[in-house]
Design a protein around this motif. Structure first.
Motif, PDB file in Angstrom:
ATOM      1  N   TYR A 272       0.825  -1.202   0.000  1.00 28.03           N
ATOM      2  CA  TYR A 272       0.000   0.000   0.000  1.00 28.03           C
ATOM      3  C   TYR A 272       0.862   1.256   0.000  1.00 28.03           C
ATOM      4  CZ  TYR A 272      -3.446   3.347   1.968  1.00 28.03           C
ATOM      5  OH  TYR A 272      -4.266   4.410   2.215  1.00 28.03           O
ATOM      6  N   LEU A 273       1.857   1.299   0.876  1.00 30.34           N
ATOM      7  CA  LEU A 273       2.698   2.485   0.983  1.00 30.34           C
ATOM      8  C   LEU A 273       3.656   2.609  -0.195  1.00 30.34           C
ATOM      9  CD1 LEU A 273       3.579   2.558   4.795  1.00 30.34           C
ATOM     10  CD2 LEU A 273       1.709   3.691   3.587  1.00 30.34           C
ATOM     11  N   VAL A 274       4.181   1.482  -0.674  1.00 32.03           N
ATOM     12  CA  VAL A 274       5.152   1.517  -1.774  1.00 32.03           C
ATOM     13  C   VAL A 274       4.461   1.849  -3.095  1.00 32.03           C
ATOM     14  CG1 VAL A 274       6.747   0.125  -3.142  1.00 32.03           C
ATOM     15  CG2 VAL A 274       6.773  -0.040  -0.645  1.00 32.03           C
ATOM     16  N   GLU A 275       3.352   1.143  -3.392  1.00 32.91           N
ATOM     17  CA  GLU A 275       2.721   1.294  -4.704  1.00 32.91           C
ATOM     18  C   GLU A 275       1.810   2.521  -4.786  1.00 32.91           C
ATOM     19  OE1 GLU A 275       0.741  -2.340  -5.677  1.00 32.91           O
ATOM     20  OE2 GLU A 275       2.628  -3.440  -5.980  1.00 32.91           O
ATOM     21  N   ASN A 276       1.110   2.835  -3.724  1.00 34.99           N
ATOM     22  CA  ASN A 276       0.138   3.938  -3.772  1.00 34.99           C
ATOM     23  C   ASN A 276       0.756   5.289  -3.434  1.00 34.99           C
ATOM     24  OD1 ASN A 276      -1.387   1.490  -3.676  1.00 34.99           O
ATOM     25  ND2 ASN A 276      -3.208   2.661  -3.156  1.00 34.99           N
ATOM     26  N   TYR A 277       1.788   5.290  -2.592  1.00 32.40           N
ATOM     27  CA  TYR A 277       2.325   6.567  -2.126  1.00 32.40           C
ATOM     28  C   TYR A 277       3.822   6.721  -2.340  1.00 32.40           C
ATOM     29  CZ  TYR A 277      -2.253   7.136  -0.026  1.00 32.40           C
ATOM     30  OH  TYR A 277      -3.607   7.256   0.167  1.00 32.40           O
TER      31      TYR A 277
ATOM     32  N   CYS B  86      -5.597   8.861   5.168  1.00 33.52           N
ATOM     33  CA  CYS B  86      -4.641   9.950   5.417  1.00 33.52           C
ATOM     34  C   CYS B  86      -3.194   9.513   5.225  1.00 33.52           C
ATOM     35  CB  CYS B  86      -4.827  10.496   6.835  1.00 33.52           C
ATOM     36  SG  CYS B  86      -6.503  11.030   7.230  1.00 33.52           S
ATOM     37  N   ALA B  87      -2.953   8.451   4.450  1.00 28.06           N
ATOM     38  CA  ALA B  87      -1.601   7.900   4.324  1.00 28.06           C
ATOM     39  C   ALA B  87      -0.658   8.816   3.557  1.00 28.06           C
ATOM     40  CB  ALA B  87      -1.654   6.525   3.654  1.00 28.06           C
ATOM     41  N   SER B  88      -1.189   9.830   2.871  1.00 31.84           N
ATOM     42  CA  SER B  88      -0.312  10.766   2.172  1.00 31.84           C
ATOM     43  C   SER B  88       0.469  11.641   3.147  1.00 31.84           C
ATOM     44  CB  SER B  88      -1.133  11.645   1.229  1.00 31.84           C
ATOM     45  OG  SER B  88      -2.118  12.373   1.949  1.00 31.84           O
TER      46      SER B  88
ATOM     47  N   GLY C 202      -7.759  -9.275   0.096  1.00 30.48           N
ATOM     48  CA  GLY C 202      -7.336  -9.675  -1.232  1.00 30.48           C
ATOM     49  C   GLY C 202      -8.415  -9.471  -2.275  1.00 30.48           C
ATOM     50  N   LEU C 203      -9.680  -9.684  -1.893  1.00 33.33           N
ATOM     51  CA  LEU C 203     -10.792  -9.532  -2.830  1.00 33.33           C
ATOM     52  C   LEU C 203     -11.110  -8.068  -3.118  1.00 33.33           C
ATOM     53  CD1 LEU C 203     -13.167 -12.327  -1.451  1.00 33.33           C
ATOM     54  CD2 LEU C 203     -11.772 -12.410  -3.537  1.00 33.33           C
ATOM     55  N   LEU C 204     -10.914  -7.198  -2.115  1.00 33.30           N
ATOM     56  CA  LEU C 204     -11.312  -5.803  -2.263  1.00 33.30           C
ATOM     57  C   LEU C 204     -10.170  -4.864  -2.619  1.00 33.30           C
ATOM     58  CD1 LEU C 204     -13.752  -5.344   0.778  1.00 33.30           C
ATOM     59  CD2 LEU C 204     -14.349  -5.667  -1.619  1.00 33.30           C
ATOM     60  N   TRP C 205      -8.945  -5.323  -2.433  1.00 36.88           N
ATOM     61  CA  TRP C 205      -7.810  -4.409  -2.494  1.00 36.88           C
ATOM     62  C   TRP C 205      -7.692  -3.669  -3.823  1.00 36.88           C
ATOM     63  CZ3 TRP C 205      -5.311  -2.412   1.346  1.00 36.88           C
ATOM     64  CH2 TRP C 205      -4.132  -1.690   1.094  1.00 36.88           C
ATOM     65  N   ASP C 206      -7.770  -4.392  -4.923  1.00 41.78           N
ATOM     66  CA  ASP C 206      -7.616  -3.747  -6.232  1.00 41.78           C
ATOM     67  C   ASP C 206      -8.773  -2.812  -6.545  1.00 41.78           C
ATOM     68  OD1 ASP C 206      -5.192  -4.965  -6.702  1.00 41.78           O
ATOM     69  OD2 ASP C 206      -6.059  -6.662  -7.778  1.00 41.78           O
TER      70      ASP C 206
ATOM     71  N   PRO D 125      -8.680   2.258   0.376  1.00 37.34           N
ATOM     72  CA  PRO D 125      -9.323   2.958   1.495  1.00 37.34           C
ATOM     73  C   PRO D 125     -10.599   2.271   1.976  1.00 37.34           C
ATOM     74  CG  PRO D 125      -8.601   4.539  -0.151  1.00 37.34           C
ATOM     75  CD  PRO D 125      -8.421   3.179  -0.755  1.00 37.34           C
ATOM     76  N   LEU D 126     -11.406   1.743   1.044  1.00 33.58           N
ATOM     77  CA  LEU D 126     -12.624   1.040   1.445  1.00 33.58           C
ATOM     78  C   LEU D 126     -12.279  -0.185   2.285  1.00 33.58           C
ATOM     79  CD1 LEU D 126     -15.680   0.546   1.323  1.00 33.58           C
ATOM     80  CD2 LEU D 126     -15.303  -0.676  -0.838  1.00 33.58           C
TER      81      LEU D 126
END
Length: 391
Positions: A231-236, A291-293, A353-357, A361-362
């Protein structure tokens, strides 16, 4: 002639060393296993399923080994055989990395690995008879092992490729087995037996509520444990070192709370502490999901790990010790492990795993809802007995 329980010397460093190596494995798996699987070309759903298997075997395996340990009183042998066979089976990851082979290896090695910790908790409590408040001061070395693995491998994988991860996991598994050889089992010292049957104890509403809350609490942790690094590496765009330090900060907060838990548990009721931990956990997932940004918010959210794991786990171990006395201790620890880290963690990893992609945030929002639902259950149904067990 054996010493009375209260006079049994506590081998602090040998007990602590076992926790250190056991949770070094956890600190290797949780932040980096998903990254390793991604490097092999597997999808988020594949990562979620394989990660869920690691936790799902914790549903059945601890209960089987707990029943066997309580029946045979050979708790330490089970720990030794379990850790040895876990290392042997996990070596299969080095032979092949195809999906179904990984599923088979992970399923088998975790069946043995999950034999270890619940029974070791009983051995530790056996040494601490009359001084149970000191449990957290031994258990904190597990947190230090987790932190050492997270930080160390974060530095290593900035230099070496992630394909070397299985070698580190295998090394720690071997060290778990070696550390188990230095101990003796003092959990067989005679205690006053609880005359109620095990199922009769479990059927009490307060126990069912506690187990349900433990399930929901660990379900809420599932996406965090499985996808936080990704999450932190790919999204932010955080680096491996930065994410490793964030993991370590959470565990450092956990260590700090373990150090002061004896005083905290003396001054506050177990009910209050458990409710507080659940409420803070719900807040933590909202902060990470939305708020991970902000690095400052992430730092604060990681400090809340002191509550979402440190306080919650310390209180839970004390509750299990009170609820499942005497000959039910091994099965009680196993049941708690199965419902929380097993069923709850597996459900959380699978849902993540089902919801991540679709929406990260959800996914964290659902984690928050699960923690708050656990809070509502405990506020309504856990009140009477926990108040009686406080102090």
């Amino acid at each position: 002639m054996s010493l009375p329980a209260a006079q049994v010397p506590v081998p602090y460093w040998r007990l602590s060393g076992f926790y250190f190596f056991y949770f070094a494995v956890v600190g290797t798996l949780i932040p980096y296993w998903g990254v390793y699987l991604k490097s092999l070309g597997y999808s988020s759903q594949d990562v979620g399923i394989i990660s869920a298997i690691i936790l799902a075997t914790r549903i059945l395996a601890p209960n089987f080994w707990g029943w066997l340990a309580d029946r045979t009183r050979e708790r330490l042998k089970i720990i030794r055989y379990g850790s040895f066979l876990a290392a042997i089976v996990f070596a299969g990851v080095l032979l092949d990395q195809r999906y179904w082979w990984l599923v088979l290896v992970v399923s088998c090695y975790t069946f043995f690995w999950h034999a270890v910790l619940p029974q070791f908790e009983v051995i530790t409590l056996g040494y601490l008879a009359g001084n149970y408040h000191k449990y957290s001061q031994i258990r904190l070395w597990g947190s230090l092992g987790f932190m050492a693995a997270v930080i160390g491998l974060g530095l290593v994988f900035d230099v070496l490729p992630i394909k070397f991860l299985p070698l580190f996991i295998l090394s720690f598994l071997i060290l778990i087995w070696l550390s188990s050889l230095s101990l003796q089992d003092k959990s067989g010292i005679k205690h006053a037996e609880n005359t109620s049957g095990f199922l009769a104890i479990v059927a009490q509403p307060v126990i069912l509520c506690f187990l349900a809350a433990s399930f929901l609490l660990q379900l809420s942790h599932g996406p965090y444990y499985t996808f936080y690094t990704l999450y932190l590496v790919e999204n932010y765009g955080y680096s491996s070192v930065a994410t490793g330090l964030l993991w370590a900060l959470g565990v450092l907060a956990e260590v700090a709370i373990f150090i002061v838990m004896p005083r905290i548990m003396h001054n506050f009721s177990l009910r209050y502490l458990f409710l507080f931990a659940l409420l803070v956990t719900g807040l933590r997932w909202i902060l990470i999901g939305y708020c991970a940004s902000s690095l400052l918010v992430l730092l604060f959210a990681q400090l809340l790990h002191a509550c979402s794991f440190g306080i919650a786990h310390s209180v839970s171990i004390e509750l299990v010790r009170n609820y499942f006395r005497g000959g039910h201790q091994g099965q009680g620890q196993a049941l708690y492990s199965s419902f929380s880290f097993g069923a709850g963690g597996a459900a959380g990893a699978l849902i993540g795993g089902l919801l991540w992609d679709y929406s990260a945030p959800l996914t964290f929002l659902l984690s928050s809802i699960a923690a708050l639902l656990a809070f509502a259950f405990c506020y309504r149904w856990l009140h009477p007995v926990i108040d009686n067990e406080a102090g």
